[in-house]
Design an enzyme around this catalytic site. Sequence first.
Site, mmCIF file in Angstrom:
data_model
loop_
_atom_site.group_PDB
_atom_site.id
_atom_site.type_symbol
_atom_site.label_atom_id
_atom_site.label_comp_id
_atom_site.label_asym_id
_atom_site.label_seq_id
_atom_site.Cartn_x
_atom_site.Cartn_y
_atom_site.Cartn_z
ATOM 1 N N LYS A 1 22.164 -16.240 21.310
ATOM 2 C CA LYS A 1 21.972 -17.227 20.248
ATOM 3 C C LYS A 1 23.297 -17.599 19.595
ATOM 4 C CE LYS A 1 20.413 -17.874 15.634
ATOM 5 N NZ LYS A 1 20.216 -17.158 14.384
ATOM 6 N N ASP B 1 16.293 -19.898 16.595
ATOM 7 C CA ASP B 1 16.194 -18.930 15.507
ATOM 8 C C ASP B 1 14.725 -18.758 15.132
ATOM 9 O OD1 ASP B 1 15.514 -21.193 14.071
ATOM 10 O OD2 ASP B 1 16.796 -20.713 12.358
#
Length: 220
Positions: A121, A139
């Site tokens: 991420k 997220d």
Amino acid sequence: MTKKEKVGFTIRTLQELYPSIPVPLDHADPYTLLIAVLLSAQSTDVMVNKITPKLFVKADNPYDMVKLTVDEIRDIIKPVGLSPMKSKGIYGLSHILIDKYDGKVPNDIALLEELPAVGHKTASVVVSQAFGTPAFPVDTHIHRLMYRWGFSNGKNVVQTEKDAKRIFPRELWNDLHLQIIWYGREYSPARGWDLDKDVITKTIGRRSVVNDYYKKLKTR
């Protein structure tokens, strides 16, 4: 609505709400963005934005960062949480950037993922926001909304990212991941959710999610 129509409605609504998209984490360049995103793990952007000025005034590049000790870095970043791991990661990745990349942050997800404390991420956010490379960092907000909207099964973030990349046009990925984050915060939060304000979920949302919302509303 067909799936294609739902996707189109979602994109149009997000573009109308967020024609210009602020980046949540304050930064000046790829390196300061990398550090800010690393610090944001299991913390809030608000907290990170309070701490990074204190860190960057001492070291806003890898050459100055390695002049600090791990303990000095940790003392500054302690409020964001996970400071032992993050301070070692910041110190270690700064050394690697100097040794392998002439102090520059590489524009490559795979190379970024090799750095200490940098996951998929974080790497995706950096290439997307610092270099404009199409990526779709997922997220908690994106994971939640992709499920609420019926665009993903919600099993895990890996699957959610695959689904997002499959259904949304590649040229919109960088804008959409930020637009969805802002939308999730402002209109479709995990707590204190008001479906009447959440026009996307109310219009195209997964039927079971909408039904559960109204059932819970009746029991309050």
